[in-house]
Enzyme design. Sequence first.
Site, PDB file in Angstrom:
ATOM      1  N   LEU A 355       0.811  -1.222   0.000  1.00 43.23           N
ATOM      2  CA  LEU A 355       0.000   0.000   0.000  1.00 43.23           C
ATOM      3  C   LEU A 355       0.836   1.261   0.000  1.00 43.23           C
ATOM      4  O   LEU A 355       0.400   2.297  -0.492  1.00 43.23           O
ATOM      5  CB  LEU A 355      -0.929   0.014   1.222  1.00 43.23           C
ATOM      6  CG  LEU A 355      -1.965  -1.100   1.319  1.00 43.23           C
ATOM      7  CD1 LEU A 355      -2.684  -1.030   2.651  1.00 43.23           C
ATOM      8  CD2 LEU A 355      -2.963  -0.992   0.180  1.00 43.23           C
ATOM      9  N   PHE A 360      10.307   4.388   7.698  1.00 39.21           N
ATOM     10  CA  PHE A 360      10.686   3.279   8.565  1.00 39.21           C
ATOM     11  C   PHE A 360      10.167   1.929   8.077  1.00 39.21           C
ATOM     12  O   PHE A 360      10.142   0.969   8.815  1.00 39.21           O
ATOM     13  CB  PHE A 360      10.172   3.526   9.983  1.00 39.21           C
ATOM     14  CG  PHE A 360      10.985   4.551  10.711  1.00 39.21           C
ATOM     15  CD1 PHE A 360      12.293   4.295  11.064  1.00 39.21           C
ATOM     16  CD2 PHE A 360      10.448   5.783  11.019  1.00 39.21           C
ATOM     17  CE1 PHE A 360      13.041   5.243  11.728  1.00 39.21           C
ATOM     18  CE2 PHE A 360      11.191   6.728  11.683  1.00 39.21           C
ATOM     19  CZ  PHE A 360      12.490   6.468  12.044  1.00 39.21           C
ATOM     20  N   LYS A 377       2.135  -3.042   8.932  1.00 40.20           N
ATOM     21  CA  LYS A 377       3.282  -2.131   8.847  1.00 40.20           C
ATOM     22  C   LYS A 377       4.539  -2.930   9.195  1.00 40.20           C
ATOM     23  O   LYS A 377       4.737  -3.347  10.338  1.00 40.20           O
ATOM     24  CB  LYS A 377       3.108  -0.963   9.813  1.00 40.20           C
ATOM     25  CG  LYS A 377       4.233   0.062   9.748  1.00 40.20           C
ATOM     26  CD  LYS A 377       4.123   1.101  10.868  1.00 40.20           C
ATOM     27  CE  LYS A 377       2.920   1.986  10.681  1.00 40.20           C
ATOM     28  NZ  LYS A 377       2.904   3.090  11.690  1.00 40.20           N
ATOM     29  N   ASP A 474       2.569  14.538  15.365  1.00 49.18           N
ATOM     30  CA  ASP A 474       2.746  14.427  13.915  1.00 49.18           C
ATOM     31  C   ASP A 474       1.385  14.423  13.212  1.00 49.18           C
ATOM     32  O   ASP A 474       1.152  13.646  12.296  1.00 49.18           O
ATOM     33  CB  ASP A 474       3.537  13.165  13.570  1.00 49.18           C
ATOM     34  CG  ASP A 474       4.147  13.242  12.168  1.00 49.18           C
ATOM     35  OD1 ASP A 474       4.265  14.362  11.634  1.00 49.18           O
ATOM     36  OD2 ASP A 474       4.495  12.186  11.610  1.00 49.18           O
TER      37      ASP A 474
END
Length: 675
Positions: A355, A360, A377, A474
């Site tokens: 995706l 990182f 992830k 963030d």
Amino acid sequence: MAKVVSCSGALFFILCHIFVLLSTQAVAQPFLYHFCLDEKGNYTTNSTYRANLNHLMTIFPSQEGNGYGFFNLSYGNPSNEVYAIALCRGDATPAACRSCLNNSTQLLPQICPNQSEAVIWYENCTLRYSNRPMLGIKESNSAVIWRRNGKNVTYDVDGFSGELRTLLDRLKNQAAAGGSLLKFATGNITAPAFKTIYALVQCTPDLSHQQCNNCLDDIYAVIQQCCVGKIGGRSGSRSCNFRYEINRFYAYAPATSPPPLAPTISPPSPTSANTTTTTGKESNTSGTVVIVVVSSTVALSAALIITIFVILRIKRAKQNIENEPVEEIESPESLQYNFETISIATDNFSEENKLGQGGFGSVYRGRLFNGQDIAVKRLSRGSDQGDLEFKNEVILVAKLQHRNLVRLLGFCLEGNERILVYEFVPNASLDHFIFDPSKRAHLDWERRYKIIGGIARGLLYLHEDSRLRIIHRDLKASNILLDEEMNPKISDFGMAKPFVVDQTQGNTSRIVGTYGYMAPEYVMHGQFSVKSDVFSFGVLLLEMVSGLKNNILGHGEHEEDLLSYAWRNWREGTTLNIADSLVRVGSGSEITRRIHIALLCVQESVAHRPTMNTVVLMLNSNSLSLPVPSKPAFFLHSRSNNFPLRTTGPDHSRSESVTEAYSANEASITELYPR
């Protein structure tokens, strides 16, 4: 005193048996569901297996179990052994449990007369037997039940579903964390329109923490298919079950609660089971025996027992309220997946399932064995900062449950692999819509208004309503994911910082985030607080209204960033020039107010910015007067990559002034791209 009713004479015989039939129906409770499972084979009527089954069902109701409503018995030789497990609902009284087991053991062999394996569900208990051992095994989903309340939710279905999800996740964690005697939890939550949702979850206590979690996740998926928009529903498998309603249907505390250090109770052996017998006379007359208790001593004893029971239950309920871990998890390990499961789900991390790519690592789409879509992830192996972000997200995000936050499902940590597993959010991130001229047309003002409100509520939860005060650090358009109904979900907590109670500000020597979204006190001095996130929200709000990124606009002498552009138009009385032309018509006053709120959020002075609680109030009320904003913080004069930092906080190893290179978007990796 027992009296055996004798039925003789034609008329009396009929009347007597009508009385017995009505009495039996009044006492017996109807079962909910049953399954006769052929997968483990059949048996014949005259077989040894049938004889062992009959014996086991006869002695079952007289057993003590583990003392908390769980029963595990077996009988026979290895070649024809029968195994049986029963679970009474955690809040059922011993009498209700015993009655339910009695009904189950009599009925199940009758309605499944040849199958070696069968299961039956009652309101207060579940019974199953098989020709194979079942203890400690999370059964597959081949036998799953569900039932829904016929009435619909007549208000804010999305809000109702979101609160239900929050409640069920909390109770799942509580039940799974239970010991080897009882895995059971009840609770409630306030839903929209001042309604209260009540729910109950339970696993068989022979399951491990992870097995219970997985079992409840499986049957939660059934509810999402059968019962969305309904005010009540239930689902169950052979190993776990749950139910929710808008009326309380359970006792506040379990009928019996395990002590802190409860001894392990071994199930009776087949040898001891053989010593228990019942006579044919008792079996044949059990349906027509009427028992009347007249002893005052027994009555007083019963009253005393009831009084003690009520006192203990109230005390236990009070302890549950005081000690209830609303957002805590037992340990990060309780959420752990094995690497093989994740690899299979993502087709070995294939390019077709990829995706996005970030600083990182990479993000993949996957599908678990139960059909649930996930976002995986996979952190880069060579990352110097991956361990920190990994620990941050697992410990922090697992505790956070809100409809406007992306939900962490679990993680994997095997060898060099560090993987985070999230719920899959199908519409990618907000930046792929708001900054794309063609896709932005899908975001009319009503939809943008809904997204802005959702982000604000999610941020308010982080700042004030979660167990810890969380500073995201963030917040930006690429970290806002959109679900299938375009509801926003704040993601990427790798840079998040928790605050203890009453803490208002933190300091750091490591400045991370995204240029243009960071508050000036954070960029210049490493100081962050809830007002830092408010600043980021103000920038994001201006981007939502304008469809423009907060970067340099214009050229030459006319260069300015989005904040200075918004401030100039505000001062000149041309505020609507800031608005996207796609939404400007018909929404002028609402858009002007949102720009006003955004300018209040991006004030250079921390003290002049509102809290998120105030922001939510201002967004929801057009009648609330707004203060006049002052000049916001501009970044045009700070385009260099170096910023002076003051290392005075507790995280620092030195106190002198230093200059540290700023890395744009250093930690964000959850940037999902649709395929």
